[in-house]
Design a protein around this motif. Structure first.
Motif, short mmCIF file in Angstrom:
data_model
loop_
_atom_site.label_atom_id
_atom_site.label_comp_id
_atom_site.label_asym_id
_atom_site.label_seq_id
_atom_site.Cartn_x
_atom_site.Cartn_y
_atom_site.Cartn_z
N ALA A 12 67.86 -133.51 -136.01
CA ALA A 12 67.53 -134.60 -135.10
C ALA A 12 67.21 -134.05 -133.70
CB ALA A 12 68.67 -135.60 -135.02
N ALA A 13 67.90 -132.99 -133.32
CA ALA A 13 67.66 -132.39 -132.00
C ALA A 13 66.25 -131.78 -131.93
CB ALA A 13 68.71 -131.33 -131.70
N PHE A 14 65.85 -131.11 -132.99
CA PHE A 14 64.51 -130.51 -133.01
C PHE A 14 63.44 -131.60 -132.98
CE2 PHE A 14 60.78 -128.88 -135.30
CZ PHE A 14 60.48 -127.80 -134.49
N TYR A 15 63.64 -132.66 -133.75
CA TYR A 15 62.70 -133.78 -133.75
C TYR A 15 62.62 -134.41 -132.36
CZ TYR A 15 60.57 -138.23 -134.97
OH TYR A 15 59.75 -139.32 -135.01
N GLY A 16 63.77 -134.64 -131.75
CA GLY A 16 63.80 -135.22 -130.41
C GLY A 16 63.11 -134.33 -129.38
N GLN A 17 63.33 -133.03 -129.49
CA GLN A 17 62.69 -132.10 -128.57
C GLN A 17 61.18 -132.11 -128.74
OE1 GLN A 17 63.71 -128.00 -129.18
NE2 GLN A 17 62.50 -127.29 -127.45
N ALA A 18 60.72 -132.17 -129.97
CA ALA A 18 59.27 -132.19 -130.23
C ALA A 18 58.64 -133.46 -129.67
CB ALA A 18 59.01 -132.07 -131.73
N VAL A 19 59.29 -134.60 -129.89
CA VAL A 19 58.76 -135.87 -129.38
C VAL A 19 58.78 -135.88 -127.85
CG1 VAL A 19 59.20 -138.35 -129.26
CG2 VAL A 19 59.34 -137.17 -131.45
N ALA A 20 59.87 -135.42 -127.27
CA ALA A 20 59.96 -135.39 -125.81
C ALA A 20 58.93 -134.44 -125.21
CB ALA A 20 61.38 -134.98 -125.38
N SER A 21 58.76 -133.29 -125.82
CA SER A 21 57.78 -132.32 -125.34
C SER A 21 56.37 -132.90 -125.39
CB SER A 21 57.87 -131.05 -126.17
OG SER A 21 56.87 -130.14 -125.79
N PHE A 22 56.05 -133.58 -126.50
CA PHE A 22 54.74 -134.20 -126.62
C PHE A 22 54.55 -135.28 -125.54
CE2 PHE A 22 52.07 -137.63 -128.33
CZ PHE A 22 50.89 -136.93 -128.51
N GLY A 23 55.56 -136.09 -125.33
CA GLY A 23 55.49 -137.15 -124.32
C GLY A 23 55.31 -136.59 -122.91
N VAL A 24 56.06 -135.55 -122.59
CA VAL A 24 55.95 -134.94 -121.26
C VAL A 24 54.56 -134.31 -121.06
CG1 VAL A 24 56.80 -133.02 -119.83
CG2 VAL A 24 58.41 -134.56 -120.95
N ALA A 25 54.05 -133.65 -122.09
CA ALA A 25 52.73 -133.01 -121.99
C ALA A 25 51.64 -134.06 -121.80
CB ALA A 25 52.46 -132.17 -123.23
N MET A 26 51.71 -135.15 -122.57
CA MET A 26 50.70 -136.20 -122.43
C MET A 26 50.80 -136.88 -121.07
SD MET A 26 48.57 -136.44 -124.90
CE MET A 26 47.92 -138.08 -124.74
N ALA A 27 52.01 -137.15 -120.61
CA ALA A 27 52.20 -137.79 -119.30
C ALA A 27 51.70 -136.88 -118.18
CB ALA A 27 53.67 -138.15 -119.10
N ALA A 28 52.02 -135.61 -118.24
CA ALA A 28 51.59 -134.67 -117.20
C ALA A 28 50.06 -134.56 -117.18
CB ALA A 28 52.22 -133.30 -117.43
N THR A 29 49.46 -134.49 -118.36
CA THR A 29 48.01 -134.41 -118.42
C THR A 29 47.37 -135.69 -117.90
OG1 THR A 29 48.19 -132.95 -120.33
CG2 THR A 29 46.05 -133.97 -119.95
N GLY A 30 47.94 -136.84 -118.29
CA GLY A 30 47.42 -138.12 -117.80
C GLY A 30 47.53 -138.25 -116.29
N LEU A 31 48.67 -137.85 -115.73
CA LEU A 31 48.83 -137.89 -114.28
C LEU A 31 47.87 -136.92 -113.58
CD1 LEU A 31 52.71 -138.13 -113.84
CD2 LEU A 31 51.00 -139.78 -113.06
N GLY A 32 47.70 -135.76 -114.17
CA GLY A 32 46.77 -134.80 -113.59
C GLY A 32 45.35 -135.33 -113.57
N ILE A 33 44.94 -135.97 -114.64
CA ILE A 33 43.58 -136.54 -114.68
C ILE A 33 43.47 -137.71 -113.72
CG2 ILE A 33 41.98 -137.82 -116.17
CD1 ILE A 33 42.89 -136.02 -118.48
N TYR A 34 44.51 -138.54 -113.63
CA TYR A 34 44.49 -139.71 -112.74
C TYR A 34 44.37 -139.29 -111.28
CZ TYR A 34 45.95 -144.01 -110.44
OH TYR A 34 46.01 -145.10 -109.63
N HIS A 35 45.09 -138.26 -110.88
CA HIS A 35 45.09 -137.81 -109.48
C HIS A 35 44.00 -136.79 -109.17
CE1 HIS A 35 48.58 -140.06 -108.27
NE2 HIS A 35 49.26 -139.60 -109.31
N LEU A 36 43.17 -136.50 -110.14
CA LEU A 36 42.08 -135.55 -109.93
C LEU A 36 41.08 -136.12 -108.93
CD1 LEU A 36 40.92 -132.84 -111.00
CD2 LEU A 36 39.64 -134.18 -112.66
#
Length: 100
Positions: A12-36
């Protein structure tokens, strides 16, 4: 016969880490594109490119997993055939005799 391989499952920890990592990466990329500092059409193009990249990555992961699963099934069938041949083999039987 042969032992059935144990199906490996993620914790469950590995699954949670994978989901959280994906969410953080998508959010960071979205914010980067928004503030570009670029025109809206450039940001929209980059956003669509990121979504295309994500869907392509999921598809590639699925294809690789499916191919691996097919390989495991083929290996299990081949192993079962080999086990059957070895079980039926009698080194002391004359070559003229046929197995029943």
């Amino acid at each position: 016969m042969s032992d059935t391989p144990v199906k490996q499952q993620s914790t469950a920890a590995f699954y949670g880490q994978a989901v959280a990592s994906f969410g953080v990466a998508m959010a960071a990329t979205g914010l980067g594109i928004y503030h570009l500092r670029a025109d809206a059409w450039v940001r929209a193009f980059l956003a669509i490119a990121v979504l295309y990249l994500v869907t392509s990555a999921f598809t590639l992961a699925k294809v690789i997993r499916d191919r691996q699963e097919v390989g495991q099934i083929v290996n299990r069938v081949d192993q079962a055939r080999l086990d059957k041949l070895l079980a039926e083999h009698d080194p002391f039987r004359k070559s003229s005799e046929r197995p029943r």
